[in-house]
Design a protein around this motif. Structure first.
Motif, short mmCIF file in Angstrom:
data_model
loop_
_atom_site.label_atom_id
_atom_site.label_comp_id
_atom_site.label_asym_id
_atom_site.label_seq_id
_atom_site.Cartn_x
_atom_site.Cartn_y
_atom_site.Cartn_z
N ASP A 46 -6.64 -44.19 59.31
CA ASP A 46 -5.91 -44.73 58.16
C ASP A 46 -5.58 -43.65 57.14
O ASP A 46 -5.33 -43.94 55.98
CB ASP A 46 -6.73 -45.84 57.49
N GLY A 47 -5.60 -42.40 57.59
CA GLY A 47 -5.31 -41.30 56.68
C GLY A 47 -6.48 -40.93 55.80
O GLY A 47 -6.32 -40.27 54.78
N GLY A 48 -7.67 -41.37 56.21
CA GLY A 48 -8.87 -41.02 55.43
C GLY A 48 -9.04 -41.82 54.17
O GLY A 48 -9.91 -41.53 53.37
N GLY A 49 -8.20 -42.86 53.97
CA GLY A 49 -8.34 -43.68 52.78
C GLY A 49 -7.98 -42.94 51.51
O GLY A 49 -8.45 -43.29 50.43
N GLU A 50 -7.15 -41.91 51.60
CA GLU A 50 -6.81 -41.09 50.43
C GLU A 50 -5.91 -41.87 49.47
O GLU A 50 -4.96 -42.54 49.88
CB GLU A 50 -6.10 -39.82 50.90
N ILE A 51 -6.22 -41.75 48.17
CA ILE A 51 -5.41 -42.41 47.15
C ILE A 51 -5.08 -41.41 46.05
O ILE A 51 -5.79 -40.43 45.84
CB ILE A 51 -6.13 -43.64 46.54
N ASP A 52 -3.97 -41.67 45.36
CA ASP A 52 -3.56 -40.83 44.24
C ASP A 52 -4.35 -41.22 42.98
O ASP A 52 -4.96 -42.27 42.90
CB ASP A 52 -2.07 -40.99 43.96
N GLY A 53 -4.28 -40.35 41.99
CA GLY A 53 -4.90 -40.65 40.70
C GLY A 53 -6.08 -39.77 40.37
O GLY A 53 -6.52 -39.75 39.22
N TRP A 54 -6.62 -39.04 41.35
CA TRP A 54 -7.66 -38.06 41.06
C TRP A 54 -7.03 -36.83 40.42
O TRP A 54 -5.92 -36.43 40.81
CB TRP A 54 -8.38 -37.64 42.33
N SER A 55 -7.71 -36.22 39.48
CA SER A 55 -7.18 -34.99 38.88
C SER A 55 -8.26 -34.25 38.13
O SER A 55 -9.26 -34.84 37.69
CB SER A 55 -6.01 -35.29 37.92
N TRP A 56 -8.06 -32.94 38.00
CA TRP A 56 -8.81 -32.12 37.06
C TRP A 56 -7.92 -31.89 35.85
O TRP A 56 -6.72 -31.64 35.99
CB TRP A 56 -9.17 -30.76 37.68
N SER A 57 -8.49 -31.97 34.66
CA SER A 57 -7.71 -31.70 33.46
C SER A 57 -8.50 -30.78 32.53
O SER A 57 -9.73 -30.69 32.62
CB SER A 57 -7.36 -33.00 32.72
N ILE A 58 -7.77 -30.10 31.67
CA ILE A 58 -8.38 -29.19 30.69
C ILE A 58 -7.64 -29.34 29.37
O ILE A 58 -6.43 -29.57 29.35
CB ILE A 58 -8.34 -27.73 31.19
N ALA A 59 -8.38 -29.25 28.29
CA ALA A 59 -7.79 -29.24 26.94
C ALA A 59 -8.42 -28.11 26.16
O ALA A 59 -9.62 -27.87 26.26
CB ALA A 59 -8.02 -30.58 26.24
N VAL A 60 -7.60 -27.38 25.40
CA VAL A 60 -8.07 -26.25 24.61
C VAL A 60 -7.56 -26.40 23.18
O VAL A 60 -6.38 -26.73 22.96
CB VAL A 60 -7.59 -24.90 25.19
N ALA A 61 -8.43 -26.19 22.21
CA ALA A 61 -8.06 -26.23 20.80
C ALA A 61 -8.33 -24.88 20.16
O ALA A 61 -9.37 -24.26 20.42
CB ALA A 61 -8.83 -27.32 20.07
#
Length: 333
Positions: free
Chosen positions: A85-100
């Motif tokens: 089934d394609g490994g059950g992969e779904i979108d929406g995972w991510s790494w994010s970064i914020a810098v101030a």
């Protein structure tokens, strides 16, 4: 940071870089295109020891640059993930970064020998793993099958001669690693996670396609830290977000001085994430591995993204060149 606020410190920064007057930059030159990075790194409190609520307020409400690096991850709400089934992969995972750029030291519990510490500021950032919103339940927490666990592998940058190549990376790490090296490195992380009950960082020297990359890949030979998360840990994430790393530079600055922001804010952080499904059945995909080099490359409205200039060219510049730079700076005032 608007144009007026940046003009004076930017002019001073150019003068410092070109003719060596004063001391604004946080890093010390360590060779062509490299500098020693000096950071406070944390997970349980702000980098300067301030309460997490204060640190989060600065990063959530007033970041100057951000970055988001999505990947297709597993559907951890499902017990079984079938390969067919394609490994059950779904979108929406991510790494994010914020810098101030300008986080106040007013509430810091780290004492310095600087006068008027409460009037000084530092550059800070936060790296977050984001799960798909589709996995959130009505309480704002993740729906997770008990069979899932995850490991994160982070390479630390503090006290290291950081290669400037990574400061222009697009999030794939290909500025310092080949695609073959990345593929084998992810597989090594997968094997370490799949075969053991703890997370163990992959060693670059043990990955064949990475052996001949030399200094360009040295950051991956530096200190690595690994952390394991089980299903119970997943369920504790608020809004499906996990803050895995908080960092801040060690050299405070006056409000609006962007030299440290350009230096610290342009860093890219190598991270590997592996997922493991403990069903043990051969017809199911037991783990997945993803790699990113997370970097704050997108300016927030009203700000500029970090503008790093390589130190590879050294200080051998002519007065004519200095005059050109001064003229350009004056025009921006």
């Amino acid at each position: 940071m608007d144009s007026a606020a940046r003009a004076t410190p930017r002019l001073l920064r150019y003068l410092t870089a070109l003719v060596g007057i004063g001391s604004i930059t946080v890093a010390t030159a360590a060779g062509a295109g490299e500098a020693t990075i000096e950071l406070y790194e944390s997970t349980r409190e702000g980098p300067w020891g301030e309460p997490l609520t204060q640190f989060h307020a600065a990063l959530d409400n007033h970041p100057n640059a951000t970055g988001d690096f999505p990947f297709g991850g597993p559907n951890i709400s499902s017990r079984y993930v079938r390969r067919q089934d394609g490994g059950g992969e779904i979108d929406g995972w991510s790494w994010s970064i914020a810098v101030a750029s300008d986080i106040s030291l007013e509430n810091s519990d780290k004492q310095t020998d600087l006068a008027n510490q409460s009037d000084l500021f530092y550059v800070g950032g936060i790296i977050t793993l984001n799960a798909p919103e589709s996995l959130l339940n009505s309480t704002g927490h993740l729906t997770v099958s008990d069979d899932w666990e995850m490991c994160t592998f982070r390479w630390l940058l503090n006290g290291f001669n950081y290669t400037d190549r990574l400061r222009s990376d697009d999030g794939t790490c290909t500025s310092v690693l080949t695609e073959q090296c990345i593929s084998y490195l992810k597989e090594a992380a997968y094997d370490n996670h799949h075969q053991g009950s703890v997370c163990s960082c992959p060693m670059l020297d043990d990955v064949g396609p990475c052996e001949d990359l030399g200094e360009r890949s040295a950051v991956l030979g530096h200190s690595c830290t690994a952390q394991r998360y089980n299903a119970s840990d997943f369920r504790e994430w608020e809004d499906g977000k996990l803050d895995v790393h908080l960092f801040g530079d060690k050299q405070p600055h006056d409000f609006g001085d962007t030299a440290n922001y350009d230096d610290i804010g342009s860093l890219a952080w190598p991270i590997i994430t592996t997922f493991k499904n403990r069903t043990g059945a051969e017809e199911f995909s037991n783990a997945r591995s993803f790699m990113s080099c997370v970097r704050a490359m997108d300016a927030v409205d009203g700000s500029d993204a970090p503008e790093f200039e390589s130190r590879a060219s050294g200080l051998g510049v002519t007065w004519a060149r200095i005059g050109i730079v001064l003229a350009l700076c004056i025009l921006t005032l």
